[in-house]
Design an enzyme around this catalytic site. Structure first.
Site, PDB file in Angstrom:
ATOM      1  CE1 TYR A 104       9.445  -2.557   0.051  1.00 22.43           C
ATOM      2  CE2 TYR A 104       7.881  -1.069   1.101  1.00 22.43           C
ATOM      3  CZ  TYR A 104       8.190  -2.316   0.579  1.00 22.43           C
ATOM      4  OH  TYR A 104       7.247  -3.324   0.577  1.00 22.43           O
ATOM      5  CG  ASP A 109      -0.265  -0.013   2.557  1.00 19.77           C
ATOM      6  OD1 ASP A 109       0.982  -0.115   2.609  1.00 19.77           O
ATOM      7  OD2 ASP A 109      -0.971   0.064   3.584  1.00 19.77           O
TER       8      ASP A 109
END
Ligand code: NAD
Ligand code: DAU
Length: 352
Positions: free
Chosen positions: A158, A134
């Site tokens: 990331y 998410d």
């Protein structure tokens, strides 16, 4: 019975090991190949209970090695891929972004290329399933939830690398017609979780009476899902999800970090026979994570309405199961927290 050869990447990691276990046990007619480099996060101890099953095979290898990946796909002619291998820790991505580009972006493209070269544009019963996060949607304020249609806005190295890999998977669907499925899940917790992430790190530190490092004021919010429910959602999407679609996965279970840590302290006080409030005294507020996303929250109604998935446990039940697992598997914790982990901990927390 349909015999299928399925490649699961990153199967020795936290979520991957739960997905491998589920597929090996639920689908005896499938041959499951677990491809993992065994980085610091990969641990074959996570799969001890299924390692001798006849439909399970382990391959040690690196998804950034294009030649090796091509060879592997040509040798085994996989029918499907469930791709979880990744560098997964936000704090490590802040220290070393390039590693995340190589594994998460280049590694994913290597797998897509190899799948494309053995499937020869005949994609009807072949599936490339990409497991994502998410965090690609960026951060939320106090209101709202991430939908599948929310614009990508990744904030950390990331999440930027995961967003990029999602785009490549979608591009192989659009450009070459590959059958792909993508899921974006919220924070997982459960057994076999490496103690660099919030919940297992806090469990380990509480057990060892060490300070509990809460970033900033502890007001950031995460939406927690029990890892076995994530593995079941991946199973549902792999088998019943629509071609080219994205599914959000989440447990509708938001917690402020500080409230979660306090709740965990109370649970562990009970489990360890400590006086209520004893573990909470270990809480220590430390320097915040750079670029720390404020809040994540997932709207999983597409997955629930279309595929009938729903979480099987409450957070209270899941967290108790998780704590019980760590208390019963202290040897596992000891093995993963010796050596390199000590250096990691020093470098990440000593100067905070
Ligand atoms: P993890 O760090 O526990 O495991 C990653 C695994 O990938 C390890 O076994 C590691 O050895 C392997 N790996 C790393 N680099 C590799 C390479 N170059 N070649 C082959 N194998 C390699 O990660 P996790 O938390 O289990 O996450 C799995 C996937 O799910 C990731 O793609 C992550 O982005 C995604 N995800 C994680 C969460 C979460 O809360 N942990 C939530 C949503 C999505
Ligand atoms: O949302 C899904 C993502 O969840 C996954 O894609 C990632 O792979 C996974 O690592 C996780 O990312 P987070 O950064 O949210 O998880 P982490 O456990 O590192 O941190 C959770 C929250 O706790 C976050 O707000 C930072 C805070 N934190 C974390 C650690 C390790 C602390 O306060 N102290 C800590 O020591």
């Amino acid at each position: 019975m349909t015999t299928k050869k399925i490649l699961i990447t990153g199967g020795a990691g936290f979520i991957g090991s739960h997905v491998v276990r589920r597929f090996v046990n639920h689908y005896p007619s499938y041959e499951i190949y677990n491809l993992d480099k065994l980085t610091y996060a990969g641990n074959l101890e996570n799969l001890k209970d299924i390692e001798n099953k006849s439909n399970y095979h382990f391959v040690k290898g690196d998804i950034t090695d294009a030649e090796f990946i091509q060879h592997l796909f040509h040798e085994h002619q996989f029918d499907g891929v469930i791709h979880l291998a990744a560098e997964s820790h936000v704090d490590r991505s802040i220290s070393n972004p390039l590693e995340f580009v190589l594994t998460n972006v280049v590694g994913t493209v290597n797998l897509l290329n190899a799948a494309k070269s053995i499937w020869h544009n005949q994609y009807a019963d072949k599936i490339f399933y990409h497991v994502s996060t998410d965090e690609v949607y960026g951060q939320l304020g106090d209101e709202g939830k991430f939908l599948e249609t929310t614009a990508y806005s990744p904030n950390s190295p990331y999440s930027a690398s995961k967003a990029s890999s999602d785009h490549f998977v979608r591009a192989y669907h659009h450009t070459y017609g590959m059958q792909v499925k993508i899921s974006n899940c919220s924070n997982n917790y459960g057994s076999h979780h490496f103690p660099e992430k919030l919940i297992p790190l806090m469990i380990n530190n509480i057990m060892n009476n060490k300070p509990l490092p809460v970033y900033g004021k502890g007001e950031n919010v995460r939406d927690w899902l029990f890892v076995e429910d994530h593995a079941r959602a991946i199973d549902d999407i792999y088998h019943k999800g629509s071609n080219g679609e994205t599914y959000n996965i989440g447990g509708n279970n938001e917690w402020q970090n500080i409230e979660l840590v306090k709740f965990l302290c109370q649970l562990m006080d009970r489990k360890l026979g400590r006086e209520t409030g004893e573990s909470e005294k270990l809480i220590s507020y430390v320097t915040d994570r750079a670029g720390h996303d404020f809040r994540y929250a997932i709207d999983a109604s597409k997955l629930m309405n279309e595929l009938g998935w729903e979480p099987s446990v409450t957070f209270e039940q899941g967290l108790e199961k998780t704590v019980d697992w760590y208390l019963a598997n202290q040897e596992w914790l000891k093995n993963v927290t010796t050596g390199n982990y000590q250096q990691y901990y020093q470098s990440m927390y000593a100067s905070r």
